[in-house]
Structures are given as structure tokens and as C-alpha cells.
Write an enzyme that holds these catalytic residues in place. Structure first.
Site, PDB file in Angstrom:
ATOM      1  N   ASP A  48     -12.028   6.578   4.563  1.00 44.31           N
ATOM      2  CA  ASP A  48     -10.794   6.518   5.167  1.00 44.31           C
ATOM      3  C   ASP A  48     -10.301   5.070   5.067  1.00 44.31           C
ATOM      4  O   ASP A  48      -9.205   4.899   5.602  1.00 44.31           O
ATOM      5  CB  ASP A  48     -10.960   7.126   6.358  1.00 44.31           C
ATOM      6  CG  ASP A  48      -9.571   7.115   7.321  1.00 44.31           C
ATOM      7  OD1 ASP A  48      -8.444   7.355   6.463  1.00 44.31           O
ATOM      8  OD2 ASP A  48      -9.602   7.459   8.416  1.00 44.31           O
ATOM      9  N   LYS A  94       0.975  -1.238  -0.137  1.00 47.19           N
ATOM     10  CA  LYS A  94      -0.036  -0.074   0.115  1.00 47.19           C
ATOM     11  C   LYS A  94       0.876   1.227  -0.056  1.00 47.19           C
ATOM     12  O   LYS A  94       1.839   1.376   0.901  1.00 47.19           O
ATOM     13  CB  LYS A  94      -1.019   0.176   1.323  1.00 47.19           C
ATOM     14  CG  LYS A  94      -1.643   1.116   1.385  1.00 47.19           C
ATOM     15  CD  LYS A  94      -2.588   1.197   2.865  1.00 47.19           C
ATOM     16  CE  LYS A  94      -3.213   2.648   3.049  1.00 47.19           C
ATOM     17  NZ  LYS A  94      -3.893   2.679   4.396  1.00 47.19           N
ATOM     18  N   ASP A 102      -2.697  10.203   3.403  1.00 48.60           N
ATOM     19  CA  ASP A 102      -3.941   9.817   3.787  1.00 48.60           C
ATOM     20  C   ASP A 102      -4.780  10.727   4.699  1.00 48.60           C
ATOM     21  O   ASP A 102      -4.730  10.667   5.878  1.00 48.60           O
ATOM     22  CB  ASP A 102      -4.040   8.469   4.576  1.00 48.60           C
ATOM     23  CG  ASP A 102      -5.449   7.852   4.687  1.00 48.60           C
ATOM     24  OD1 ASP A 102      -6.323   8.400   4.322  1.00 48.60           O
ATOM     25  OD2 ASP A 102      -5.515   6.720   5.585  1.00 48.60           O
ATOM     26  N   GLU A 105      -9.430   3.443   2.821  1.00 40.22           N
ATOM     27  CA  GLU A 105      -9.194   3.482   1.298  1.00 40.22           C
ATOM     28  C   GLU A 105      -8.060   2.469   0.966  1.00 40.22           C
ATOM     29  O   GLU A 105      -7.755   2.115  -0.072  1.00 40.22           O
ATOM     30  CB  GLU A 105      -8.584   4.724   0.950  1.00 40.22           C
ATOM     31  CG  GLU A 105      -7.109   5.109   1.339  1.00 40.22           C
ATOM     32  CD  GLU A 105      -6.634   5.084   2.739  1.00 40.22           C
ATOM     33  OE1 GLU A 105      -7.482   5.114   3.383  1.00 40.22           O
ATOM     34  OE2 GLU A 105      -5.387   5.043   3.185  1.00 40.22           O
ATOM     35  N   LYS A 153      -9.926  12.883   8.533  1.00 45.98           N
ATOM     36  CA  LYS A 153      -9.288  12.328   9.786  1.00 45.98           C
ATOM     37  C   LYS A 153      -9.261  13.647  10.682  1.00 45.98           C
ATOM     38  O   LYS A 153      -9.065  14.626  10.161  1.00 45.98           O
ATOM     39  CB  LYS A 153      -7.648  11.922   9.508  1.00 45.98           C
ATOM     40  CG  LYS A 153      -7.929  10.543   8.944  1.00 45.98           C
ATOM     41  CD  LYS A 153      -6.231  10.281   8.905  1.00 45.98           C
ATOM     42  CE  LYS A 153      -6.233   8.719   8.296  1.00 45.98           C
ATOM     43  NZ  LYS A 153      -6.671   7.549   9.121  1.00 45.98           N
ATOM     44  N   ARG A 168      -7.617  -0.708   1.818  1.00 41.81           N
ATOM     45  CA  ARG A 168      -8.186  -1.968   1.312  1.00 41.81           C
ATOM     46  C   ARG A 168      -8.618  -1.806  -0.038  1.00 41.81           C
ATOM     47  O   ARG A 168      -8.731  -2.957  -0.947  1.00 41.81           O
ATOM     48  CB  ARG A 168      -9.213  -2.654   2.280  1.00 41.81           C
ATOM     49  CG  ARG A 168     -10.530  -1.659   2.281  1.00 41.81           C
ATOM     50  CD  ARG A 168     -11.110  -1.948   3.725  1.00 41.81           C
ATOM     51  NE  ARG A 168     -10.388  -1.450   5.023  1.00 41.81           N
ATOM     52  CZ  ARG A 168     -11.099  -1.612   6.170  1.00 41.81           C
ATOM     53  NH1 ARG A 168     -12.096  -2.335   6.212  1.00 41.81           N
ATOM     54  NH2 ARG A 168     -10.175  -1.071   7.340  1.00 41.81           N
ATOM     55  N   ASP A 225       1.869   6.616   5.203  1.00 44.98           N
ATOM     56  CA  ASP A 225       0.804   5.639   4.776  1.00 44.98           C
ATOM     57  C   ASP A 225       1.316   4.854   3.649  1.00 44.98           C
ATOM     58  O   ASP A 225       0.556   4.146   3.007  1.00 44.98           O
ATOM     59  CB  ASP A 225      -0.496   6.329   4.653  1.00 44.98           C
ATOM     60  CG  ASP A 225      -1.748   5.244   4.978  1.00 44.98           C
ATOM     61  OD1 ASP A 225      -1.589   4.103   5.414  1.00 44.98           O
ATOM     62  OD2 ASP A 225      -2.624   5.782   4.443  1.00 44.98           O
TER      63      ASP A 225
HETATM   64  N1  BES Z   1      -3.843   4.459   7.224  1.00 44.90           N
HETATM   65  C1  BES Z   1      -4.836   4.353   8.019  1.00 44.90           C
HETATM   66  C2  BES Z   1      -4.667   3.200   8.905  1.00 44.90           C
HETATM   67  C3  BES Z   1      -3.816   3.879  10.155  1.00 44.90           C
HETATM   68  C4  BES Z   1      -4.080   4.779  11.176  1.00 44.90           C
HETATM   69  C5  BES Z   1      -2.291   3.560   9.957  1.00 44.90           C
HETATM   70  C6  BES Z   1      -3.321   5.008  12.145  1.00 44.90           C
HETATM   71  C7  BES Z   1      -1.412   3.926  10.987  1.00 44.90           C
HETATM   72  C8  BES Z   1      -1.829   4.514  12.217  1.00 44.90           C
HETATM   73  C9  BES Z   1      -6.281   3.781   7.013  1.00 44.90           C
HETATM   74  O1  BES Z   1      -6.155   4.042   5.804  1.00 44.90           O
HETATM   75  C10 BES Z   1      -7.451   4.046   8.051  1.00 44.90           C
HETATM   76  O2  BES Z   1      -7.554   5.294   7.973  1.00 44.90           O
HETATM   77  N2  BES Z   1      -8.048   3.041   8.254  1.00 44.90           N
HETATM   78  C11 BES Z   1      -9.235   3.478   9.399  1.00 44.90           C
HETATM   79  C12 BES Z   1     -10.173   2.189   8.828  1.00 44.90           C
HETATM   80  C13 BES Z   1     -11.695   2.549   9.432  1.00 44.90           C
HETATM   81  C14 BES Z   1     -12.410   3.619   8.792  1.00 44.90           C
HETATM   82  C15 BES Z   1     -12.488   1.324   9.192  1.00 44.90           C
HETATM   83  C16 BES Z   1      -8.876   3.108  10.671  1.00 44.90           C
HETATM   84  O3  BES Z   1      -8.077   2.256  11.069  1.00 44.90           O
HETATM   85  O4  BES Z   1      -9.211   3.961  11.359  1.00 44.90           O
HETATM   86 ZN    ZN Z   2      -7.495   5.824   5.612  1.00 46.00          ZN
HETATM   87 ZN    ZN Z   3      -4.589   4.706   4.912  1.00 46.08          ZN
END
Ligand code: BES
Ligand code: ZN
Ligand code: ZN
Length: 498
Positions: free
Chosen positions: A341, A259, A264, A343, A271, A345, A282
Site C-alpha cells: 500500500d 502521483k 489504490d 506504492e 486496504k 513512493r 489517488d
Molecule cells: N494513497 C495512500 C495515502 C492516502 C491515504 C491518501 C488516505 C489519502 C487518504 C497511500 O498509497 C497509502 O496507502 N499510504 C499508506 C502508507 C503506509 C502503508 C506506510 C498510508 O498512509 O497508510
Molecule cells: Zn497505498
Molecule cells: Zn496511494
């Protein structure tokens, strides 16, 4: 990059500005120390009789030889209890040695083998040194005071060329890790997807690999709906980066997918502002995959490896994808977007499906900073593994035990698929809070078919963050976590199965 050499120890003649000697707890008189040339004892005996240095792990003490020895100073470095000493501790101790040498402003130093000589020790010490020497200073005015370490010699009690080779290999791997760190640490304004694409093209020409960069308009016609959807919100267009290394004729390749969200923001599901800057990391999964191909190619491993890096910037804008959108993915499945967010996946799913359909790989491994939930589950020092093939997952775990990169697997029970069922599409892109790292993997599993696959969630480990344990060899910023483990996995492929 500083030069790291391995040399047979002739301590009484070794001209060095700093000699670093590891000392195990309660072995201050060195009577049990098989590693130590007795000639060096003359320089340190008096000091050690004081008993003020006990060899606790991480402690250190400087001994000045006052012109009596060929070395100007000796640094004693505590290694803890001999019985508990592991390769990972050797890596950390070697890193500490580097940090102390930097403080002392030495350009050159020598370090004695910490414990009984074996391949694991030489590898760990070389890695600890090379990884701790790393610093990201591209954006800082040079400090006229600071001295760079240019040369490090590991002194061992053997002149077998085997150990030279191990150190050389470990050097290649560490260079790749530092390469990934350099990319991961780039600020998002200087690292749009196009930058990663150009880096991949340079790697390909430098190491004789095949490269292809798929542009947005091609992705549209190819049906890579997930990558196109996430990429729509940014003026920096998405890129699908593909690197192919051929080291084993027409054998089936390993497929590595990473990825690379260059920033992000969360998109329309924006966020919170706190620590949003960290979302430049990210992209680390993708940077690691590029670095892995570099490692494999520089070591000329006898395997075939394909690296695929879907790269996008996730931005909110009038052209961004929205909650409620239904997106058709590369494999024909439809996804209801309930949170923009989630994204990672979306882009990984397309890259996985495309890679598997195109290359029929023997195994698939993806690396991604995918979920905050992985950090909730395992903390910031352990990566989560989720897969569909126990053999492959176990193999990754076994390699991780050797490299000190901590990984633990989470179960992909059928029930988790219930959480991502959608009312209006085949699946939705979020599964609620319970087991968030697993439902993200459950989502991905819809795109891998029956290919043996393991997903590595490096959200906690890809960079040093809140909750990261101090590890001397991981300076602040991107860590390159996971690269060493996967290089090991791909290297072991060279040997026929036992
Ligand atoms: N890049 C983030 C995940 C992340 C968060 C990595 C903090 C490292 C530190 C990912 O794209 C994301 O935002 N995931 C969300 C998913 C949720 C919306 C289901 C998350 O983990 O909150
Ligand atoms: Zn995200
Ligand atoms: Zn992300």
C-alpha cells in the site's frame, strides 16, 4: 464555462438580473464604503436602516428593487470586519456569491468589487467565481429545472486594462484547476492509466507541447522497476507520461512530478473497505501536473517545464507485487517492499530519478496523495511540504500564502533515514507509524540526489473529505489543490530576481 468579465462600474445603468454587493460589518450605512457608487444606495437604504443585516462574514440578504432600479434584485453579502479581510476571504465570499446566485436560478449576475481595488482582489474574486461555478455532472441526467450561470461581471472602479489582464490570467488558472478536477473526479473504471496518457497526448497537440508515453515493456528495459512492480497487479498497464513545455529556449526546466494511482486498493496489503472508493482520488497529484502544463502553456509563460506522471492501478492479483519482494529502482537502489500500500513512493521514486537524470532540472516539485500520516499531522486542509532546499520550500510557502492554499513544512532530519533502513535491501518502503509523512519523503529523497526538491503531500487536500473545512469555491470532489500556488511560482520566474 461561464464568461467572467471585468467592467468599470456604472451601477445606475447596469442592466443585470442580480447585483451582488459585499458589505463589511458595521458599515451598513455605507458611509465608509469607498467602493460603492452612491446611486445604488437609493435602492437599499431603507432595508439597511432595519439593522437586520450586519455584514457578518458569509451572511447574505436579498433586496428586491421592485422595478425601481436597473437591477431586479440586490444580494447583500457579509464580508466580516474590513480590517481582517484577506484575498482568501474575497475568494470564499465570491464563491458564496456564486452559490447564492445558483440557488436563485440566475443566468447572469454582476458583483461589485468587495474592497479597495488591487490585483490580489481581482484575482481572488475571479478565481472564487470560476472555481465555485464548477460542477462535475458528466454522469448525471441533466436536471431540466436547473439554470446554468452563463455570464458574470465584476464591477470595479477603474477602467485600467491591467485588471482585465489579471482577470484573464486568473480565468486561465481556474480553467486549469477545473480541468484537474474533471480528471480527478473520473471514476476508476473510466480512468485507467491509458486514459491519462491519452489526455496528455491531446493536451500536447492542442497546446503545442512535446509528449511521450513510456509503455511497460520499455519501462522494463529502462530499469523503472518501481513503476513496473506496482503496475504488475492490474490488467490496466502502467504508463509513464511525459509532457514538455518550452517557453524559455534552452534554460533549465522545472520538473513537476505527480502521483497518478488511478485506483489504490492497497494491493496485496489490501486496504479496509470503508471509504475505499475515495482512492480514485489517488491520481490527483498526476492530474494536477497535467493541468499545470495546460495552464503554463495556455498562459504562454516564459519558462521551461517538464511534467512527469507515473500512472498505475494498484491491485491485488496473482501477478501483483508482494510484501517481501525486493525491487531494483531506476537509480540502481534496491527497495524491500514491506507494504504494497506504500506504492506511491515506489512510482514517484522512479519518476523523480528518471526526470532528474534526463532533464537536469533547476528545481523539482512533486505532488502526491502520499500518506494518511500527512492528514494526521496537519489535518485535511493543510498540505505537508518536505524538501532538501530551504530556499525552494520557502518560495513555495510564500506563493501558497498568496493563493490561500495552506501548506506547512515538516523537517527532514537525518534520523528519519534510520526508520527506512532495510535488513535485506538498500532501503524499505515503510518506516513505521512515527512521522509517516516524513519517512515517505525520506524515501523519496534517496532518488533526487542533489537537485533542489520539494515534495507536497496533498493526501488531505486533494479532494473534499472528512475534516475538510467548507470553502465555497471547493465543490465536493477533487479540488485541484496546489495548482494555483505552482502556477504563481512559475509565473514569478518571468521576472528577474530582485
Ligand atoms: N494513497 C495512500 C495515502 C492516502 C491515504 C491518501 C488516505 C489519502 C487518504 C497511500 O498509497 C497509502 O496507502 N499510504 C499508506 C502508507 C503506509 C502503508 C506506510 C498510508 O498512509 O497508510
Ligand atoms: Zn497505498
Ligand atoms: Zn496511494
Amino acid at each position: 464555462m461561464a464568461q467572467i468579465k471585468v467592467e468599470k462600474a456604472k451601477i445606475d445603468q447596469k442592466q443585470t438580473s442580480l447585483l451582488i454587493i459585499g458589505v463589511f460589518e458595521n458599515e451598513q450605512n455605507f458611509s465608509q464604503s469607498k467602493e460603492l457608487d452612491p446611486s445604488v444606495l437609493t435602492y437599499i437604504k431603507e432595508t439597511l436602516d432595519d439593522k437586520d443585516f450586519r455584514g457578518n462574514f458569509g451572511s447574505s440578504m436579498i433586496v428586491y428593487t421592485l422595478g425601481k432600479g436597473p437591477m431586479k434584485k440586490i444580494l447583500l453579502l457579509g464580508l466580516g470586519k474590513r480590517k481582517q479581510f484577506t484575498d482568501e476571504m474575497a475568494r470564499i465570499a465570491a464563491g458564496k456569491a456564486v452559490l447564492r446566485a445558483k440557488e436563485l436560478g440566475t443566468k447572469e449576475f454582476s458583483i461589485l468589487q468587495f474592497s479597495n481595488l488591487d490585483e490580489g482582489l481581482v484575482e481572488a474574486m475571479t478565481e472564487g467565481i470560476a472555481l465555485a461555478l464548477y460542477s462535475f455532472d458528466k454522469y448525471k441526467a441533466p436536471d431540466p429545472e436547473s439554470v446554468k450561470v452563463e455570464e458574470v461581471t465584476i464591477l470595479i472602479n477603474s477602467d485600467s486594462p491591467r485588471f482585465q489582464m489579471i482577470a484573464e490570467k486568473a480565468g486561465h488558472v481556474a480553467e486549469a484547476v477545473n480541468f484537474a478536477r474533471d480528471l480527478g473526479n473520473l471514476p476508476p473504471n473510466d480512468c485507467p492509466p491509458a486514459h491519462l496518457a491519452s489526455v496528455a497526448l491531446s493536451l500536447a497537440s492542442e497546446y503545442g507541447m512535446k509528449a511521450r508515453v513510456v509503455e511497460r515493456y520499455e519501462m522494463e528495459t529502462m530499469g523503472l522497476g518501481g513503476i513496473v512492480a506496482v503496475g504488475k497487479g492490474s490488467n490496466n498497464p502502467p504508463k509513464l507520461i511525459i509532457l514538455e513545455y518550452n517557453g524559455a529556449g534552452d534554460a533549465k526546466p522545472y520538473l513537476l512530478v505527480g502521483k497518478a494511482v488511478t485506483f489504490d486498493t492497497g494491493g496485496i496489503s489490501l486496504k479496509p473497505g470503508d471509504k475505499m472508493d475515495e482512492m480514485k482520488f489517488d491520481k490527483c497529484g498526476g492530474c494536477n501536473v497535467l493541468a499545470l502544463l495546460r495552464a503554463v502553456a495556455s498562459m504562454k509563460l516564459a519558462v521551461n517545464v517538464v511534467g512527469i506522471v507515473p500512472s498505475v492501478e494498484n491491485m491485488p492479483s496473482s501477478t501483483a507485487y508482494r510484501p517481501g519482494d525486493i525491487v531494483k529502482m531506476y537509480n540502481g537502489k534496491t527497495v524491500e517492499v514491506l507494504n504494497t500500500d506504500a506504492e506511491g513512493r515506489m512510482i514517484l521514486a522512479d519518476a523523480l530519478a528518471y526526470g532528474i537524470a534526463t532533464y537536469s532540472p533547476k528545481a523539482v516539485i512533486d505532488m502526491a496523495t502520499l500518506t494518511g500520516a500527512a492528514i494526521i499531522a496537519l489535518g485535511a486542509n493543510v498540505a505537508a511540504l518536505v524538501g532538501n532546499n530551504k530556499q525552494l520550500t520557502d518560495r513555495v510557502r510564500r506563493m501558497a500564502e498568496k493563493t490561500g492554499e495552506r501548506m506547512w513544512d515538516l523537517p527532514l532530519y537525518d534520523e528519519f533515514h534510520e526508520q527506512i533502513k532495510s535488513t535485506h535491501a538498500d532501503i524499505k518502503n515503510i518506516g513505521g507509524r512515527p512521522g509517516g509523512a516524513i519517512t515517505a519523503a525520506a524515501f523519496l529523497s534517496n532518488f533526487v540526489g542533489s537537485a533542489p526538491w520539494v515534495h507536497m503531500d496533498i493526501a488531505g487536500t486533494a479532494w473534499t473529505q472528512d475534516g475538510t473545512y467548507e470553502r465555497s469555491y471547493n465543490p465536493k470532489g477533487a479540488t485541484g489543490f496546489g495548482i494555483r500556488t505552482l502556477v504563481k511560482l512559475l509565473s514569478e520566474e518571468e521576472k528577474p530576481p530582485a
